[in-house]
Design an enzyme around this catalytic site. Structure first.
Site, PDB file in Angstrom:
ATOM      1  N   LYS A 106      10.835  -2.591   5.848  1.00 39.22           N
ATOM      2  CA  LYS A 106      10.635  -2.043   4.504  1.00 39.22           C
ATOM      3  C   LYS A 106       9.553  -0.958   4.532  1.00 39.22           C
ATOM      4  O   LYS A 106       8.595  -1.040   5.285  1.00 39.22           O
ATOM      5  CB  LYS A 106      10.227  -3.152   3.541  1.00 39.22           C
ATOM      6  CG  LYS A 106       9.970  -2.687   2.111  1.00 39.22           C
ATOM      7  CD  LYS A 106       9.628  -3.871   1.225  1.00 39.22           C
ATOM      8  CE  LYS A 106       9.290  -3.420  -0.189  1.00 39.22           C
ATOM      9  NZ  LYS A 106       7.965  -2.716  -0.251  1.00 39.22           N
ATOM     10  N   HIS A 130       6.520   1.403  -1.837  1.00 39.60           N
ATOM     11  CA  HIS A 130       5.709   0.266  -2.280  1.00 39.60           C
ATOM     12  C   HIS A 130       5.385   0.371  -3.767  1.00 39.60           C
ATOM     13  O   HIS A 130       4.270   0.092  -4.208  1.00 39.60           O
ATOM     14  CB  HIS A 130       4.415   0.178  -1.463  1.00 39.60           C
ATOM     15  CG  HIS A 130       3.891  -1.227  -1.323  1.00 39.60           C
ATOM     16  ND1 HIS A 130       4.262  -2.050  -0.291  1.00 39.60           N
ATOM     17  CD2 HIS A 130       3.029  -1.960  -2.079  1.00 39.60           C
ATOM     18  CE1 HIS A 130       3.649  -3.220  -0.406  1.00 39.60           C
ATOM     19  NE2 HIS A 130       2.907  -3.197  -1.497  1.00 39.60           N
ATOM     20  N   ARG A 133       2.232   2.353  -5.237  1.00 44.14           N
ATOM     21  CA  ARG A 133       0.909   1.754  -5.391  1.00 44.14           C
ATOM     22  C   ARG A 133       0.005   1.901  -4.169  1.00 44.14           C
ATOM     23  O   ARG A 133      -1.143   1.458  -4.210  1.00 44.14           O
ATOM     24  CB  ARG A 133       1.051   0.258  -5.722  1.00 44.14           C
ATOM     25  CG  ARG A 133       1.739   0.006  -7.045  1.00 44.14           C
ATOM     26  CD  ARG A 133       1.774  -1.475  -7.404  1.00 44.14           C
ATOM     27  NE  ARG A 133       2.672  -2.221  -6.514  1.00 44.14           N
ATOM     28  CZ  ARG A 133       2.266  -3.112  -5.621  1.00 44.14           C
ATOM     29  NH1 ARG A 133       0.983  -3.364  -5.458  1.00 44.14           N
ATOM     30  NH2 ARG A 133       3.146  -3.762  -4.881  1.00 44.14           N
TER      31      ARG A 133
END
Length: 234
Positions: A106, A130, A133
């Site tokens: 990921k 993400h 963030r």
């Protein structure tokens, strides 16, 4: 559908290992109880710690494992004595070879990194920043998805997350070439606010919206969704 968070019932859950170890254990407990789950571990600097957490997930019955490389700069982990950092292709390959389960990476945002995942032997990638963030000014997943699809489509399964707030958003990302869409924050909110019923209600809402969007764009099945359904201004 894949949903993020260990409290979500009735779906293929995505459990992580945040700073509080009890949250990871909660996710493992749900897998042991018969829920299908994927364990995604932070890219800890000490790879042995990753392997230890992998082993726990394997023993619990997880259907896949992986790392979220977009968590490599999380200060919260370091402050709690669990430093994280980037992984080289060689290090990634070593993690992949340490398990027989399908491996997901990921946090992929470039075609080059996507290709490295293919070469390392990963089964799937998640195009993700993400949730915006971890680094200001990064593009959204939808912005970079087409280039990644062009580079590795057919060589690895391409998933995507970030900012999905309706079934129409799901349609857009599938039209851009994703093979699956991950939904996290809205379902977490639904779980806290309404438990199982809240999650079910939101999933049904998204499903109805996706079905309606497919009807209005002439898509009889998911396989019929292509970039032709997207409006592009000239």
């Amino acid at each position: 559908a894949i949903v993020e968070g260990s409290t979500l019932a009735g779906s293929l859950g995505w459990i992580g290992d945040p700073v509080n170890p009890s949250m990871y254990e909660d996710g493992l407990a749900a897998i042991r109880a018969g829920k299908q789950g994927i364990a995604i571990i932070k890219p800890r600097i000490d790879s042995q710690e990753i392997l230890t957490l992998f082993k726990l997930a394997e023993e619990a019955g997880a259907v896949a494992l992986g790392v979220d490389l977009d968590g490599a700069g999380l200060v919260t982990m370091a402050l709690k004595g669990q430093p994280v950092g980037p992984k080289t292709k060689t290090q990634l390959q070593e993690l992949i070879e340490a398990t027989s389960l399908p491996f997901i990476v990921k946090g992929i945002m470039t075609p080059d990194d996507a290709m490295k995942c293919v070469e390392a032997g990963a089964k799937a990638i998640v195009v993700s920043n993400h949730g915006g963030r971890v680094l200001d000014h990064t593009p959204g997943a939808a912005d970079v998805l087409p280039g990644i699809v062009k580079a590795v489509k057919g060589k690895i399964t391409i998933l995507v997350d970030g900012g999905i707030r309706s079934g129409a958003d799901v349609l857009k990302l599938l039209a851009l070439g994703a093979e699956g869409v991950l939904i996290g924050r809205p379902l977490i909110v639904a779980a806290y606010g309404g438990g199982t019923e809240g999650v079910q209600t939101l999933l049904e809402k998204y499903t109805a919206e996706l079905r309606g969007a497919m009807i209005l764009t002439g898509c009889k099945s998911l396989k019929d969704i292509s970039s032709e359904v997207l409006f592009q201004s000239k």
